[in-house]
Scaffold this active site. Structure first.
Site, PDB file in Angstrom:
ATOM      1  N   GLY A  30      25.868  28.266  -8.088  1.00 35.23           N
ATOM      2  CA  GLY A  30      24.758  29.098  -8.569  1.00 35.23           C
ATOM      3  C   GLY A  30      24.396  28.699  -9.995  1.00 35.23           C
ATOM      4  O   GLY A  30      24.679  27.578 -10.434  1.00 35.23           O
ATOM      5  N   PHE A  31      23.809  29.641 -10.732  1.00 36.41           N
ATOM      6  CA  PHE A  31      23.395  29.340 -12.107  1.00 36.41           C
ATOM      7  C   PHE A  31      24.586  28.875 -12.956  1.00 36.41           C
ATOM      8  O   PHE A  31      24.497  27.876 -13.672  1.00 36.41           O
ATOM      9  CB  PHE A  31      22.784  30.580 -12.764  1.00 36.41           C
ATOM     10  CG  PHE A  31      21.419  30.935 -12.272  1.00 36.41           C
ATOM     11  CD1 PHE A  31      20.311  30.222 -12.689  1.00 36.41           C
ATOM     12  CD2 PHE A  31      21.237  31.977 -11.381  1.00 36.41           C
ATOM     13  CE1 PHE A  31      19.042  30.542 -12.234  1.00 36.41           C
ATOM     14  CE2 PHE A  31      19.972  32.312 -10.920  1.00 36.41           C
ATOM     15  CZ  PHE A  31      18.870  31.591 -11.345  1.00 36.41           C
ATOM     16  N   GLU A 184      10.485  45.015  -8.210  1.00 38.83           N
ATOM     17  CA  GLU A 184       9.780  43.778  -7.849  1.00 38.83           C
ATOM     18  C   GLU A 184       9.440  43.755  -6.366  1.00 38.83           C
ATOM     19  O   GLU A 184       8.325  43.409  -5.966  1.00 38.83           O
ATOM     20  CB  GLU A 184      10.630  42.565  -8.240  1.00 38.83           C
ATOM     21  CG  GLU A 184      10.639  42.368  -9.747  1.00 38.83           C
ATOM     22  CD  GLU A 184      11.524  41.228 -10.230  1.00 38.83           C
ATOM     23  OE1 GLU A 184      11.409  40.888 -11.415  1.00 38.83           O
ATOM     24  OE2 GLU A 184      12.307  40.690  -9.444  1.00 38.83           O
ATOM     25  N   ASP A 314      28.162  35.990 -12.916  1.00 41.79           N
ATOM     26  CA  ASP A 314      28.301  37.399 -12.519  1.00 41.79           C
ATOM     27  C   ASP A 314      29.743  37.829 -12.302  1.00 41.79           C
ATOM     28  O   ASP A 314      30.075  38.999 -12.438  1.00 41.79           O
ATOM     29  CB  ASP A 314      27.528  37.641 -11.209  1.00 41.79           C
ATOM     30  CG  ASP A 314      26.031  37.781 -11.440  1.00 41.79           C
ATOM     31  OD1 ASP A 314      25.597  37.720 -12.608  1.00 41.79           O
ATOM     32  OD2 ASP A 314      25.300  37.957 -10.449  1.00 41.79           O
ATOM     33  N   ALA A 326      20.681  35.791 -14.970  1.00 46.04           N
ATOM     34  CA  ALA A 326      20.717  34.331 -14.937  1.00 46.04           C
ATOM     35  C   ALA A 326      21.149  33.721 -16.286  1.00 46.04           C
ATOM     36  O   ALA A 326      21.973  32.797 -16.316  1.00 46.04           O
ATOM     37  CB  ALA A 326      19.343  33.798 -14.530  1.00 46.04           C
ATOM     38  N   GLN A 327      20.622  34.216 -17.385  1.00 42.98           N
ATOM     39  CA  GLN A 327      20.921  33.585 -18.685  1.00 42.98           C
ATOM     40  C   GLN A 327      22.407  33.660 -19.061  1.00 42.98           C
ATOM     41  O   GLN A 327      22.988  32.641 -19.459  1.00 42.98           O
ATOM     42  CB  GLN A 327      20.047  34.182 -19.792  1.00 42.98           C
ATOM     43  CG  GLN A 327      18.726  33.451 -19.979  1.00 42.98           C
ATOM     44  CD  GLN A 327      18.918  31.951 -20.254  1.00 42.98           C
ATOM     45  OE1 GLN A 327      19.788  31.528 -21.004  1.00 42.98           O
ATOM     46  NE2 GLN A 327      18.091  31.140 -19.630  1.00 42.98           N
TER      47      GLN A 327
HETATM   48  C1  LIG Z   1      17.325  39.658  -5.497  1.00 39.77           C
HETATM   49  C2  LIG Z   1      17.813  39.283  -6.882  1.00 39.77           C
HETATM   50  C3  LIG Z   1      16.907  39.134  -7.910  1.00 39.77           C
HETATM   51  C4  LIG Z   1      17.338  38.757  -9.177  1.00 39.77           C
HETATM   52  N1  LIG Z   1      16.407  38.615 -10.181  1.00 39.77           N
HETATM   53  C5  LIG Z   1      16.815  38.203 -11.409  1.00 39.77           C
HETATM   54  C6  LIG Z   1      15.857  37.978 -12.456  1.00 39.77           C
HETATM   55  O1  LIG Z   1      14.642  38.170 -12.271  1.00 39.77           O
HETATM   56  N2  LIG Z   1      16.319  37.537 -13.648  1.00 39.77           N
HETATM   57  C7  LIG Z   1      17.657  37.324 -13.878  1.00 39.77           C
HETATM   58  O2  LIG Z   1      18.017  36.898 -14.971  1.00 39.77           O
HETATM   59  N3  LIG Z   1      18.567  37.546 -12.920  1.00 39.77           N
HETATM   60  C8  LIG Z   1      18.186  37.973 -11.697  1.00 39.77           C
HETATM   61  N4  LIG Z   1      19.118  38.197 -10.715  1.00 39.77           N
HETATM   62  C9  LIG Z   1      20.542  38.019 -11.039  1.00 39.77           C
HETATM   63  C10 LIG Z   1      20.914  36.557 -11.041  1.00 39.77           C
HETATM   64  O3  LIG Z   1      20.402  35.942  -9.892  1.00 39.77           O
HETATM   65  C11 LIG Z   1      22.424  36.441 -11.104  1.00 39.77           C
HETATM   66  O4  LIG Z   1      22.856  37.046 -12.295  1.00 39.77           O
HETATM   67  C12 LIG Z   1      22.870  34.988 -11.061  1.00 39.77           C
HETATM   68  O5  LIG Z   1      22.513  34.422  -9.827  1.00 39.77           O
HETATM   69  C13 LIG Z   1      24.362  34.872 -11.271  1.00 39.77           C
HETATM   70  O6  LIG Z   1      24.701  33.511 -11.205  1.00 39.77           O
HETATM   71  P1  LIG Z   1      26.146  33.067 -10.708  1.00 39.77           P
HETATM   72  O7  LIG Z   1      26.181  31.594 -10.854  1.00 39.77           O
HETATM   73  O8  LIG Z   1      27.185  33.869 -11.358  1.00 39.77           O
HETATM   74  O9  LIG Z   1      26.208  33.474  -9.160  1.00 39.77           O
HETATM   75  P2  LIG Z   1      25.292  33.047  -7.959  1.00 39.77           P
HETATM   76  O10 LIG Z   1      23.974  32.554  -8.407  1.00 39.77           O
HETATM   77  O11 LIG Z   1      25.329  34.212  -7.041  1.00 39.77           O
HETATM   78  O12 LIG Z   1      26.071  31.823  -7.298  1.00 39.77           O
HETATM   79  C14 LIG Z   1      27.336  31.992  -6.700  1.00 39.77           C
HETATM   80  C15 LIG Z   1      27.570  30.820  -5.760  1.00 39.77           C
HETATM   81  O13 LIG Z   1      28.928  30.874  -5.326  1.00 39.77           O
HETATM   82  C16 LIG Z   1      29.003  30.599  -3.941  1.00 39.77           C
HETATM   83  N5  LIG Z   1      30.218  31.259  -3.455  1.00 39.77           N
HETATM   84  C17 LIG Z   1      30.502  32.568  -3.413  1.00 39.77           C
HETATM   85  N6  LIG Z   1      31.753  32.776  -2.975  1.00 39.77           N
HETATM   86  C18 LIG Z   1      32.270  31.547  -2.721  1.00 39.77           C
HETATM   87  C19 LIG Z   1      33.534  31.101  -2.245  1.00 39.77           C
HETATM   88  N7  LIG Z   1      34.543  31.952  -1.972  1.00 39.77           N
HETATM   89  N8  LIG Z   1      33.722  29.773  -2.062  1.00 39.77           N
HETATM   90  C20 LIG Z   1      32.730  28.894  -2.345  1.00 39.77           C
HETATM   91  N9  LIG Z   1      31.517  29.266  -2.819  1.00 39.77           N
HETATM   92  C21 LIG Z   1      31.300  30.586  -3.005  1.00 39.77           C
HETATM   93  C22 LIG Z   1      27.717  31.178  -3.379  1.00 39.77           C
HETATM   94  O14 LIG Z   1      27.370  30.557  -2.149  1.00 39.77           O
HETATM   95  C23 LIG Z   1      26.728  30.877  -4.499  1.00 39.77           C
HETATM   96  O15 LIG Z   1      26.097  29.631  -4.314  1.00 39.77           O
HETATM   97  C24 LIG Z   1      18.709  38.556  -9.424  1.00 39.77           C
HETATM   98  C25 LIG Z   1      19.627  38.710  -8.383  1.00 39.77           C
HETATM   99  C26 LIG Z   1      19.180  39.060  -7.119  1.00 39.77           C
HETATM  100  C27 LIG Z   1      20.164  39.198  -5.993  1.00 39.77           C
END
Ligand SMILES: Cc1cc2nc3c(=O)[nH]c(=O)nc-3n(C[C@H](O)[C@H](O)[C@H](O)COP(=O)(O)OP(=O)(O)OC[C@H]3O[C@@H](n4cnc5c(N)ncnc54)[C@H](O)[C@@H]3O)c2cc1C
Length: 457
Positions: A30-31, A184, A314, A326-327
């Site tokens: 993810g991000f 949204e 997250d 995201a940031q």
């Molecule tokens: C509908 C929605 C709208 C949003 N809108 C906004 C917005 O407008 N602005 C903003 O800043 N934020 C927004 N967010 C929040 C933002 O998307 C998250 O904060 C961000 O995606 C977190 O990034 P991350 O890398 O921690 O996790 P994620 O982006 O969730 O990535 C986690 C990754 O880990 C993988 N994964 C999970 N468990 C496992 C495992 N056990 N083994 C292998 N892989 C695994 C998943 O497949 C995924 O690819 C939104 C969230 C949602 C759900």
């Protein structure tokens, strides 16, 4: 100027053989995970990115997929394509199930064991239904590609049914949660109804559907300043979105939502945009967790008590109390990658210095709110343009940026917005005369993992 050190290009006259380069395993593309991977692009390290999906999901635009504004491929990015620019990267399509921090190994669902020198956990979070009876079974979450598509397809199945059925008074859609995601999706549904669906469904009397947002608190967008909260409320009301504030959801039924104040509102489609929690498996990883089950890190993003394990995004609970957006994920992931370079070079780690770039939420065409680091408050068209720029710039891949601009402009721009054509999927024929009912996408069929949104109910 600091001399290059181990792990950085030019550290010694001769490069160590690749197989002896330290191994960094990043879990989650993810991000946060992608930012960590990219921070290591030029280093003499072997990077393995493990994700249970083959693609990265740009969650902030999933609601556009759910409301027929964008194709799912516009907001997904094939993770193996990262290798085109980063040759020290290997991508493994599997799920992490356990971690042995003593042996420095992780185990995947296919039983493969991978050893690491450094581990970055960036596996994000998932939907929390807060134990609400019926929510998992009857409400649609919106955290993944399949879930967004299930919402879109269920909406059109129900509209087609309404168009041929005896009850042609229109549908009622209920969005649970008045945070950014709830606002949204509700705003986008209202515009879809008013601009695209009214003329498309002459069989349905009046509006194709009503939209209601249920929010436990007294206001929507509680993370934003009061003036922007009021603006968002007025904009939703102007779009005929009903607001049920001050009552949470006590139970979700197949055709209704019961509120904590005892009222029952009918619902043909309930969308759950009301909270997140760590994936269940995280509690079995023997890591220090906070009261919400997130992995506790120090200021340098290292998991408390573990020298070679980082958490970002997250799933990370940092001393800075960063929001799950995201940031923080991008900056945290990048910082984790840079700290690995520091450790390899024998340098001390440094604390994350988070740069707050602000928060945005869009309500609809020409309507958005932006709180830029508490210093600048934007609303209306200027906020909408900033929102568009930030979201398009944040996408991975120029093709996705291009198609997303095209998709959003054909939904919102002058000339198009009065009669946008929604993107539709498979909608089975409705044949009321036969006994076989039309197959209806159900929430449980939407995705193997259950997930949802940022805001709390
Ligand atoms: C509908 C929605 C709208 C949003 N809108 C906004 C917005 O407008 N602005 C903003 O800043 N934020 C927004 N967010 C929040 C933002 O998307 C998250 O904060 C961000 O995606 C977190 O990034 P991350 O890398 O921690 O996790 P994620 O982006 O969730 O990535 C986690 C990754 O880990 C993988 N994964 C999970 N468990 C496992 C495992 N056990 N083994 C292998 N892989 C695994 C998943 O497949 C995924 O690819 C939104 C969230 C949602 C759900």
């Amino acid at each position: 100027m600091t001399a290059p050190a181990a792990g950085e290009p030019g550290a010694s006259g001769r490069e160590a053989p690749r197989e002896r380069w330290p191994h960094v395993v990043v879990v989650g593309g993810g991000f946060a995970g992608v930012a960590a991977v990219r921070a290591l692009a030029k280093a003499q390290v072997r990077v393995t990115l493990v994700d249970r999906r083959v693609y990265n999901t740009f969650q902030p635009l999933l609601y556009q997929v759910a409301t027929g504004g964008l194709n799912p491929g516009d907001v997904m990015y094939f993770l193996r394509s990262l290798r085109v620019r980063q040759r020290n990267l290997r991508v493994v399509h599997e799920q992490l199930v356990s971690i042995d921090t003593d042996a420095k190994t992780i185990q995947l669902l296919d039983d493969a064991v991978i050893s690491y020198d450094y581990l970055v956990l960036a596996n994000g979070v998932t939907t929390s239904y807060f134990g609400t009876p019926g929510a998992k079974e009857h409400a649609f979450a919106m955290y993944s590609r399949s879930q967004a598509l299930a919402i879109r397809d269920a909406l059109f199945v129900r509209l087609e049914r309404a168009a041929v059925g005896a009850d042609t008074d229109g549908l009622h859609l209920v969005v649970v949660g008045g945070g950014a995601t709830g606002v949204e999706v509700a705003g986008a549904l209202a515009e879809l109804r008013d601009q695209g669906l009214r003329p498309a469904y002459p069989e349905i009397a009046g509006d194709a559907f009503r939209v209601t947002v249920v929010q436990r608190g007294d206001e929507v967008l509680k993370a934003f300043p009061a003036s922007l909260r009021r603006y968002a409320k007025d904009q939703l009301t102007a779009r005929d979105v009903e607001l049920r504030l001050g009552a949470g959801v006590a139970a979700v039924l197949p055709d209704a939502v019961e509120l904590t104040d005892g009222t029952r509102i009918s619902s043909d489609l309930t969308i759950w945009a009301a909270g997140v929690a760590p994936h269940e498996e995280v509690s079995r990883w023997n890591l220090p967790l906070d009261e919400h089950g997130r992995v506790r890190t120090g200021p340098d993003m290292r998991v408390v008590g573990l020298d070679a394990v980082f958490a970002a995004g997250d799933i990370a609970s940092t001393p800075f109390d960063l929001p799950q957006l995201a940031q923080p994920a991008i900056q945290g992931g990048r910082h984790a990658g840079r700290q690995i370079l520091n450790l390899m070079a024998g340098r001390p780690t440094t604390p994350l210095r988070y740069l707050d770039k602000g928060t945005l939420a869009v309500i609809g065409r020409r309507s958005a709110v932006g709180d830029i680091a508490g210093k600048l408050r934007l609303r209306g068209l200027p906020a909408w343009w900033v929102w568009l720029f930030v979201h398009v710039a944040g996408l991975l891949g120029s093709r996705n940026r291009f198609t997303t601009i095209a998709g959003l402009l054909s939904r919102y721009s002058v000339g198009f917005h009065r009669s946008p054509v929604p993107i539709v999927g498979e909608v089975p024929s409705v044949r009321p005369s036969r006994t076989q009912p039309a197959q209806d996408p159900a929430p449980a069929a939407a995705a193997p993992d259950q997930s949802s949104s940022r805001s709390s109910q």
